[in-house]
Design a protein around this motif. Structure first.
Motif, short mmCIF file in Angstrom:
data_model
loop_
_atom_site.label_atom_id
_atom_site.label_comp_id
_atom_site.label_asym_id
_atom_site.label_seq_id
_atom_site.Cartn_x
_atom_site.Cartn_y
_atom_site.Cartn_z
N PRO A 12 0.85 -1.18 0.00
CA PRO A 12 0.00 0.00 0.00
C PRO A 12 0.90 1.25 0.00
O PRO A 12 1.95 1.26 0.64
N ASN A 13 0.49 2.28 -0.72
CA ASN A 13 1.31 3.49 -0.82
C ASN A 13 1.69 4.06 0.54
O ASN A 13 2.83 4.48 0.75
N GLU A 14 0.73 4.08 1.47
CA GLU A 14 1.00 4.63 2.80
C GLU A 14 2.11 3.86 3.52
O GLU A 14 2.99 4.45 4.13
N LEU A 15 2.08 2.55 3.44
CA LEU A 15 3.10 1.73 4.08
C LEU A 15 4.45 1.95 3.41
O LEU A 15 5.48 2.09 4.07
N GLU A 17 5.54 4.63 1.75
CA GLU A 17 6.07 5.96 2.09
C GLU A 17 6.59 5.99 3.51
O GLU A 17 7.67 6.54 3.78
N ALA A 18 5.86 5.39 4.45
CA ALA A 18 6.31 5.37 5.85
C ALA A 18 7.61 4.58 5.99
O ALA A 18 8.53 4.99 6.71
N GLN A 21 10.54 6.62 4.55
CA GLN A 21 10.93 7.70 5.46
C GLN A 21 11.72 7.16 6.64
O GLN A 21 12.74 7.73 7.03
N GLU A 55 -5.35 -3.06 3.87
CA GLU A 55 -6.44 -2.54 3.06
C GLU A 55 -7.76 -3.23 3.35
O GLU A 55 -8.51 -3.59 2.45
#
Length: 62
Positions: A12-15, A17-18, A21, A55
């Motif tokens: 998932p995009n959120e995972l 990106e996190a 970072q 998701e």
């Protein structure tokens, strides 16, 4: 000498990106992090959780 293997998978995009970072804050590449997790798991130094939710979908561990 055998060649290394590559493997592609979806996150998932959120995972993603996190994770990127956090890896950057720790001065690591995401590839290094994944290799370390896989190495620890193969050496039985890391347990996978019995299930994870991604998701809205539950995947049971086998």
């Amino acid at each position: 000498m055998p060649q290394d293997k590559s493997y592609r998978f979806r996150l998932p995009n959120e995972l993603f990106e996190a994770a990127m970072q956090k890896a950057e804050r720790e001065d690591l590449t995401l590839s290094q992090v994944l290799r370390r997790f896989l190495s620890a798991w193969v050496a039985d130094k890391l347990e996978t959780p019995p299930y994870i939710e991604l998701e809205g979908e539950t995947t049971e561990a086998k």
